[in-house]
Enzyme design. Structure first.
Site, PDB file in Angstrom:
ATOM      1  N   ARG A 219       0.852  -1.190   0.000  1.00 44.63           N
ATOM      2  CA  ARG A 219       0.000   0.000   0.000  1.00 44.63           C
ATOM      3  C   ARG A 219       0.889   1.242   0.000  1.00 44.63           C
ATOM      4  NH1 ARG A 219       2.083   1.839   3.923  1.00 44.63           N
ATOM      5  NH2 ARG A 219       0.845   3.707   3.645  1.00 44.63           N
TER       6      ARG A 219
ATOM      7  N   ASP B 263      -2.051  10.755  -2.288  1.00 51.07           N
ATOM      8  CA  ASP B 263      -2.432   9.667  -3.194  1.00 51.07           C
ATOM      9  C   ASP B 263      -2.720  10.187  -4.592  1.00 51.07           C
ATOM     10  OD1 ASP B 263      -2.781   6.985  -1.615  1.00 51.07           O
ATOM     11  OD2 ASP B 263      -3.262   8.659  -0.315  1.00 51.07           O
TER      12      ASP B 263
HETATM   13  O1  MRU Z   1      -4.689   3.124   2.149  1.00 50.50           O
HETATM   14  P1  MRU Z   1      -3.208   3.368   2.055  1.00 50.50           P
HETATM   15  O2  MRU Z   1      -2.450   2.858   3.234  1.00 50.50           O
HETATM   16  O3  MRU Z   1      -2.636   2.895   0.742  1.00 50.50           O
HETATM   17  O4  MRU Z   1      -3.076   4.963   2.065  1.00 50.50           O
HETATM   18  C1  MRU Z   1      -1.807   5.533   1.967  1.00 50.50           C
HETATM   19  C2  MRU Z   1      -1.796   7.002   2.095  1.00 50.50           C
HETATM   20  O5  MRU Z   1      -2.822   7.652   2.170  1.00 50.50           O
HETATM   21  C3  MRU Z   1      -0.466   7.675   2.017  1.00 50.50           C
HETATM   22  O6  MRU Z   1      -0.443   8.838   2.785  1.00 50.50           O
HETATM   23  C4  MRU Z   1      -0.158   8.046   0.550  1.00 50.50           C
HETATM   24  O7  MRU Z   1      -0.327   6.947  -0.283  1.00 50.50           O
HETATM   25  C5  MRU Z   1       1.226   8.567   0.389  1.00 50.50           C
HETATM   26  S1  MRU Z   1       2.447   7.300   0.663  1.00 50.50           S
HETATM   27  C6  MRU Z   1       3.973   7.978   0.361  1.00 50.50           C
END
Ligand code: MRU
Length: 331
Positions: A43, A232
Protein backbone atom coordinates in the site's frame (compact mmCIF):
# COMPACT_ATOMS: atom_id res chain seq x y z
CA UNK A 1 15.23 -4.36 2.34
CA UNK A 2 12.99 -3.04 -0.41
CA UNK A 3 9.23 -3.09 0.17
CA UNK A 4 8.67 -4.79 -3.19
CA UNK A 5 11.07 -6.52 -5.59
CA UNK A 6 11.29 -9.12 -8.34
CA UNK A 7 12.95 -12.52 -7.88
CA UNK A 8 11.34 -14.93 -10.38
CA UNK A 9 8.01 -13.37 -9.35
CA UNK A 10 6.88 -10.38 -7.24
CA UNK A 11 7.92 -10.38 -3.58
CA UNK A 12 6.66 -7.92 -1.01
CA UNK A 13 6.75 -7.24 2.70
CA UNK A 14 3.31 -8.24 4.00
CA UNK A 15 2.28 -5.01 5.74
CA UNK A 16 -0.80 -6.59 7.29
CA UNK A 17 1.54 -8.57 9.57
CA UNK A 18 3.51 -5.56 10.86
CA UNK A 19 4.61 -4.64 13.46
CA UNK A 20 4.45 -8.16 14.90
CA UNK A 21 6.20 -9.99 12.06
CA UNK A 22 8.30 -8.88 9.11
CA UNK A 23 7.22 -11.47 6.59
CA UNK A 24 7.71 -11.63 2.82
CA UNK A 25 5.05 -12.97 0.50
CA UNK A 26 5.51 -14.13 -3.07
CA UNK A 27 2.89 -13.22 -5.68
CA UNK A 28 3.21 -15.70 -8.54
CA UNK A 29 0.12 -14.57 -10.44
CA UNK A 30 -1.53 -11.24 -11.16
CA UNK A 31 -4.54 -12.47 -9.23
CA UNK A 32 -2.39 -13.00 -6.12
CA UNK A 33 -0.88 -9.54 -6.51
CA UNK A 34 -4.31 -7.93 -6.88
CA UNK A 35 -5.38 -9.73 -3.69
CA UNK A 36 -2.32 -8.33 -1.89
CA UNK A 37 -3.10 -4.80 -3.12
CA UNK A 38 -6.76 -5.02 -2.06
CA UNK A 39 -6.02 -6.28 1.46
CA UNK A 40 -3.21 -3.66 1.81
CA UNK A 41 -0.33 -6.12 2.10
CA UNK A 42 1.27 -3.57 -0.22
CA UNK A 43 0.00 0.00 0.00
CA UNK A 44 1.02 3.66 -0.23
CA UNK A 45 0.88 5.47 -3.56
CA UNK A 46 4.53 5.09 -4.72
CA UNK A 47 4.69 1.43 -3.62
CA UNK A 48 1.49 0.85 -5.59
CA UNK A 49 3.15 2.41 -8.65
CA UNK A 50 5.89 -0.25 -8.43
CA UNK A 51 3.28 -2.95 -7.73
CA UNK A 52 1.34 -1.96 -10.86
CA UNK A 53 4.54 -1.97 -12.90
CA UNK A 54 5.68 -5.38 -11.62
CA UNK A 55 2.12 -6.65 -12.07
CA UNK A 56 2.27 -6.15 -15.83
CA UNK A 57 5.63 -7.97 -15.90
CA UNK A 58 4.01 -10.77 -13.91
CA UNK A 59 1.24 -11.04 -16.50
CA UNK A 60 3.92 -11.55 -19.16
CA UNK A 61 5.60 -14.35 -17.20
CA UNK A 62 2.72 -16.12 -15.45
CA UNK A 63 1.68 -18.36 -18.37
CA UNK A 64 2.61 -19.51 -21.86
CA UNK A 65 1.22 -17.80 -25.00
CA UNK A 66 0.64 -19.31 -28.42
CA UNK A 67 1.45 -16.05 -30.21
CA UNK A 68 2.27 -12.37 -29.62
CA UNK A 69 -1.23 -11.09 -30.32
CA UNK A 70 -2.71 -13.41 -27.71
CA UNK A 71 -0.07 -12.21 -25.25
CA UNK A 72 -0.77 -8.55 -25.93
CA UNK A 73 -4.51 -9.06 -25.46
CA UNK A 74 -3.79 -10.82 -22.16
CA UNK A 75 -1.52 -8.01 -20.94
CA UNK A 76 -4.15 -5.36 -21.74
CA UNK A 77 -6.83 -7.35 -19.90
CA UNK A 78 -4.63 -7.91 -16.80
CA UNK A 79 -3.46 -4.29 -16.82
CA UNK A 80 -7.08 -3.15 -16.58
CA UNK A 81 -7.70 -5.39 -13.57
CA UNK A 82 -4.51 -4.26 -11.85
CA UNK A 83 -5.19 -0.56 -12.37
CA UNK A 84 -8.67 -0.85 -10.87
CA UNK A 85 -7.61 -2.79 -7.77
CA UNK A 86 -7.67 0.48 -5.80
CA UNK A 87 -9.16 3.63 -7.35
CA UNK A 88 -7.81 6.67 -5.50
CA UNK A 89 -3.98 6.64 -5.73
CA UNK A 90 -3.20 7.59 -9.32
CA UNK A 91 0.26 5.99 -9.05
CA UNK A 92 -1.12 2.48 -9.43
CA UNK A 93 -2.36 3.15 -12.95
CA UNK A 94 0.72 5.25 -13.74
CA UNK A 95 2.92 2.20 -13.04
CA UNK A 96 0.61 -0.15 -14.96
CA UNK A 97 0.29 2.11 -18.01
CA UNK A 98 4.00 2.84 -18.24
CA UNK A 99 5.03 -0.82 -18.38
CA UNK A 100 2.11 -1.85 -20.57
CA UNK A 101 2.88 0.83 -23.16
CA UNK A 102 6.52 -0.23 -23.37
CA UNK A 103 5.72 -3.96 -23.40
CA UNK A 104 3.29 -3.59 -26.30
CA UNK A 105 6.21 -2.36 -28.44
CA UNK A 106 7.77 -5.86 -28.26
CA UNK A 107 7.54 -8.20 -31.22
CA UNK A 108 7.99 -11.61 -29.65
CA UNK A 109 6.90 -13.25 -26.40
CA UNK A 110 10.47 -13.28 -25.13
CA UNK A 111 11.11 -9.68 -26.11
CA UNK A 112 7.91 -8.51 -24.40
CA UNK A 113 8.91 -10.33 -21.21
CA UNK A 114 12.32 -8.72 -21.26
CA UNK A 115 10.97 -5.23 -21.92
CA UNK A 116 8.22 -5.51 -19.27
CA UNK A 117 10.57 -6.67 -16.54
CA UNK A 118 13.27 -4.16 -17.32
CA UNK A 119 10.75 -1.28 -17.37
CA UNK A 120 9.24 -2.43 -14.05
CA UNK A 121 12.73 -2.55 -12.50
CA UNK A 122 13.27 1.02 -13.74
CA UNK A 123 10.04 2.18 -12.10
CA UNK A 124 11.21 0.70 -8.78
CA UNK A 125 14.74 2.09 -9.10
CA UNK A 126 13.50 5.56 -10.04
CA UNK A 127 11.18 5.61 -7.03
CA UNK A 128 14.11 5.25 -4.64
CA UNK A 129 16.08 7.98 -6.44
CA UNK A 130 13.20 10.46 -6.56
CA UNK A 131 12.39 9.88 -2.88
CA UNK A 132 15.96 10.82 -1.98
CA UNK A 133 15.51 14.03 -3.98
CA UNK A 134 12.15 14.74 -2.28
CA UNK A 135 13.97 14.18 1.01
CA UNK A 136 16.79 16.59 0.16
CA UNK A 137 14.38 19.26 -1.07
CA UNK A 138 12.03 18.91 1.88
CA UNK A 139 14.83 18.86 4.46
CA UNK A 140 15.41 22.55 3.61
CA UNK A 141 12.05 23.26 5.29
CA UNK A 142 13.09 21.56 8.54
CA UNK A 143 15.23 23.13 11.23
CA UNK A 144 17.12 21.64 14.13
CA UNK A 145 14.70 20.67 16.95
CA UNK A 146 11.59 20.75 14.78
CA UNK A 147 8.74 18.46 15.78
CA UNK A 148 6.80 17.11 12.81
CA UNK A 149 3.29 15.71 12.93
CA UNK A 150 2.58 13.12 10.26
CA UNK A 151 -0.40 11.05 9.21
CA UNK A 152 -0.72 7.50 7.84
CA UNK A 153 2.54 5.92 6.61
CA UNK A 154 4.68 7.62 4.00
CA UNK A 155 7.99 5.94 4.69
CA UNK A 156 10.01 3.04 3.30
CA UNK A 157 6.93 0.82 3.49
CA UNK A 158 4.76 3.17 1.41
CA UNK A 159 7.42 3.41 -1.30
CA UNK A 160 10.07 1.11 -2.70
CA UNK A 161 12.48 2.64 -0.20
CA UNK A 162 13.18 5.82 1.85
CA UNK A 163 9.72 7.41 1.73
CA UNK A 164 8.16 10.75 0.81
CA UNK A 165 7.01 12.71 3.90
CA UNK A 166 9.03 10.40 6.16
CA UNK A 167 11.83 10.59 3.59
CA UNK A 168 12.00 14.33 4.32
CA UNK A 169 12.38 13.56 8.03
CA UNK A 170 15.01 10.88 7.25
CA UNK A 171 17.02 13.25 5.06
CA UNK A 172 16.93 16.00 7.69
CA UNK A 173 18.06 13.54 10.38
CA UNK A 174 20.83 12.30 8.05
CA UNK A 175 22.00 15.92 7.76
CA UNK A 176 22.42 15.97 11.54
CA UNK A 177 19.23 17.86 12.45
CA UNK A 178 17.41 16.74 15.59
CA UNK A 179 13.85 16.05 14.46
CA UNK A 180 11.09 14.45 16.48
CA UNK A 181 7.91 13.01 15.01
CA UNK A 182 4.33 12.75 16.30
CA UNK A 183 2.59 9.92 14.42
CA UNK A 184 -1.20 9.76 14.28
CA UNK A 185 -2.43 6.19 14.62
CA UNK A 186 -4.58 6.55 11.45
CA UNK A 187 -7.74 4.60 12.17
CA UNK A 188 -9.19 2.26 11.09
CA UNK A 189 -6.22 0.34 9.66
CA UNK A 190 -3.56 1.99 11.82
CA UNK A 191 -0.89 2.61 9.20
CA UNK A 192 0.51 5.26 11.56
CA UNK A 193 0.82 3.14 14.69
CA UNK A 194 1.66 -0.14 12.98
CA UNK A 195 3.96 1.06 10.20
CA UNK A 196 5.22 4.63 10.82
CA UNK A 197 6.14 3.95 14.45
CA UNK A 198 7.70 0.61 13.49
CA UNK A 199 9.95 1.99 10.79
CA UNK A 200 10.96 5.18 12.61
CA UNK A 201 11.87 3.24 15.75
CA UNK A 202 13.89 0.81 13.64
CA UNK A 203 15.84 3.82 12.33
CA UNK A 204 16.12 5.28 15.84
CA UNK A 205 14.13 8.39 14.91
CA UNK A 206 12.26 9.82 17.91
CA UNK A 207 8.54 9.11 17.48
CA UNK A 208 5.53 9.65 19.74
CA UNK A 209 2.26 7.87 18.94
CA UNK A 210 -1.01 9.79 19.34
CA UNK A 211 -4.65 9.00 18.58
CA UNK A 212 -6.08 10.81 15.57
CA UNK A 213 -8.33 12.76 17.90
CA UNK A 214 -5.33 14.10 19.87
CA UNK A 215 -4.19 16.28 16.95
CA UNK A 216 -6.06 19.31 18.34
CA UNK A 217 -4.59 19.17 21.84
CA UNK A 218 -1.10 18.44 20.50
CA UNK A 219 -1.24 21.56 18.31
CA UNK A 220 -2.88 23.70 20.98
CA UNK A 221 -0.15 22.79 23.46
CA UNK A 222 2.54 23.66 20.89
CA UNK A 223 3.97 20.13 20.90
CA UNK A 224 4.50 20.13 17.10
CA UNK A 225 5.54 22.98 14.79
CA UNK A 226 5.20 21.44 11.31
CA UNK A 227 2.99 18.92 9.52
CA UNK A 228 4.19 16.78 6.63
CA UNK A 229 1.92 14.25 4.91
CA UNK A 230 2.01 12.32 1.65
CA UNK A 231 -0.54 12.22 -1.18
CA UNK A 232 -2.43 9.67 -3.19
CA UNK A 233 -3.40 12.08 -5.95
CA UNK A 234 -2.82 15.80 -6.42
CA UNK A 235 -5.41 17.42 -8.67
CA UNK A 236 -5.84 21.01 -9.86
CA UNK A 237 -7.67 22.12 -6.72
CA UNK A 238 -6.23 19.96 -3.95
CA UNK A 239 -4.78 16.81 -2.49
CA UNK A 240 -6.29 13.38 -1.88
CA UNK A 241 -4.71 11.54 1.02
CA UNK A 242 -5.61 9.16 3.84
CA UNK A 243 -8.91 9.85 5.58
CA UNK A 244 -8.28 12.33 8.39
CA UNK A 245 -5.72 14.43 6.50
CA UNK A 246 -8.28 17.18 5.83
CA UNK A 247 -9.05 17.48 9.54
CA UNK A 248 -5.32 17.72 10.31
CA UNK A 249 -4.93 20.46 7.66
CA UNK A 250 -7.81 22.52 9.07
CA UNK A 251 -6.48 22.14 12.61
CA UNK A 252 -2.97 23.13 11.47
CA UNK A 253 -4.32 26.26 9.74
CA UNK A 254 -6.24 27.29 12.88
CA UNK A 255 -3.06 27.00 14.95
CA UNK A 256 -0.80 28.70 12.36
CA UNK A 257 1.26 25.54 11.75
CA UNK A 258 2.63 24.95 8.22
CA UNK A 259 1.02 22.00 6.45
CA UNK A 260 3.33 20.43 3.84
CA UNK A 261 2.60 17.69 1.31
CA UNK A 262 5.46 15.56 -0.05
CA UNK A 263 4.89 13.56 -3.24
CA UNK A 264 6.54 12.60 -6.52
CA UNK A 265 5.41 14.20 -9.79
CA UNK A 266 3.72 10.91 -10.77
CA UNK A 267 1.13 11.61 -8.05
CA UNK A 268 0.00 14.76 -9.89
CA UNK A 269 -3.10 14.31 -12.05
CA UNK A 270 -3.66 17.86 -13.19
CA UNK A 271 -6.36 17.20 -15.77
CA UNK A 272 -8.68 16.40 -12.88
CA UNK A 273 -10.34 18.23 -10.00
CA UNK A 274 -11.91 17.03 -6.75
CA UNK A 275 -15.17 15.93 -8.36
CA UNK A 276 -13.46 13.65 -10.92
CA UNK A 277 -11.80 11.35 -8.40
CA UNK A 278 -13.32 8.28 -6.81
CA UNK A 279 -12.70 7.97 -3.10
CA UNK A 280 -12.35 4.31 -2.20
CA UNK A 281 -14.91 3.10 0.31
CA UNK A 282 -13.76 0.13 2.31
CA UNK A 283 -15.64 -2.59 4.14
CA UNK A 284 -17.90 -2.07 7.15
CA UNK A 285 -15.94 -4.80 8.97
CA UNK A 286 -12.93 -2.46 9.28
CA UNK A 287 -14.96 -0.34 11.72
CA UNK A 288 -17.00 -3.02 13.41
CA UNK A 289 -14.10 -5.34 14.26
CA UNK A 290 -10.53 -4.91 15.42
CA UNK A 291 -9.04 -8.35 14.76
CA UNK A 292 -11.53 -10.70 16.41
CA UNK A 293 -12.81 -8.08 18.85
CA UNK A 294 -16.21 -6.60 18.03
CA UNK A 295 -16.18 -2.81 18.53
CA UNK A 296 -19.67 -1.83 17.36
CA UNK A 297 -23.12 -3.43 16.95
CA UNK A 298 -22.92 -5.77 13.94
CA UNK A 299 -25.83 -4.11 12.17
CA UNK A 300 -24.81 -0.48 12.64
CA UNK A 301 -24.79 1.72 9.53
CA UNK A 302 -21.20 2.45 8.50
CA UNK A 303 -19.52 5.06 6.27
CA UNK A 304 -15.86 4.17 5.71
CA UNK A 305 -14.12 6.32 3.07
CA UNK A 306 -10.38 5.51 2.87
CA UNK A 307 -9.29 8.97 1.68
CA UNK A 308 -10.32 12.61 1.85
CA UNK A 309 -9.64 15.81 -0.06
CA UNK A 310 -7.72 18.82 1.23
CA UNK A 311 -8.13 22.03 -0.80
CA UNK A 312 -4.92 23.75 -1.92
CA UNK A 313 -5.85 26.79 0.17
CA UNK A 314 -4.79 24.75 3.24
CA UNK A 315 -1.49 23.52 1.78
CA UNK A 316 1.59 25.62 2.67
CA UNK A 317 3.90 23.94 0.13
CA UNK A 318 4.22 20.79 -1.98
CA UNK A 319 7.61 19.07 -1.90
CA UNK A 320 8.52 17.13 -5.06
CA UNK A 321 11.68 15.60 -6.51
CA UNK A 322 11.93 18.66 -8.78
CA UNK A 323 11.70 21.26 -6.02
CA UNK A 324 9.23 22.91 -3.67
CA UNK A 325 6.00 24.43 -4.98
CA UNK A 326 4.39 27.33 -3.12
CA UNK A 327 0.99 29.04 -3.40
CA UNK A 328 -0.45 30.26 -5.64
CA UNK A 329 0.01 26.91 -7.35
CA UNK A 330 0.20 27.65 -11.05
CA UNK A 331 0.04 24.03 -12.25
O1 MRU B 1 -4.69 3.12 2.15
P1 MRU B 1 -3.21 3.37 2.06
O2 MRU B 1 -2.45 2.86 3.23
O3 MRU B 1 -2.64 2.89 0.74
O4 MRU B 1 -3.08 4.96 2.07
C1 MRU B 1 -1.81 5.53 1.97
C2 MRU B 1 -1.80 7.00 2.09
O5 MRU B 1 -2.82 7.65 2.17
C3 MRU B 1 -0.47 7.67 2.02
O6 MRU B 1 -0.44 8.84 2.79
C4 MRU B 1 -0.16 8.05 0.55
O7 MRU B 1 -0.33 6.95 -0.28
C5 MRU B 1 1.23 8.57 0.39
S1 MRU B 1 2.45 7.30 0.66
C6 MRU B 1 3.97 7.98 0.36
Amino acid sequence: MRTIFWKDCVWLIDQTKLPEKEELIACRTVEELIGAIKRLSIRGAPALEAAGAYGVALAAFEREFSDVDEMKRYLVEKAKLLASARPTAVNLSVGVDRVLKKALEGESVEEIRKIALSEAEKVAEEDVERNKRIGENGAKLLEDNDVVLTFCNTGRLATVDWGTALGVVRSAVEQGKRIRVFACETRPLNQGSRLTCYELMKDQIDVTLITDSAVGIVMRKGLVNKVIVGADRIVRDGVFNKIGTYTVAITARYHGIPFYVAAPKSTFDLNKTEKDVEIEERSREELIFCGNKQLAPRDVKVYNPAFDFTPLSLVSAIITEEGILYPPYNF
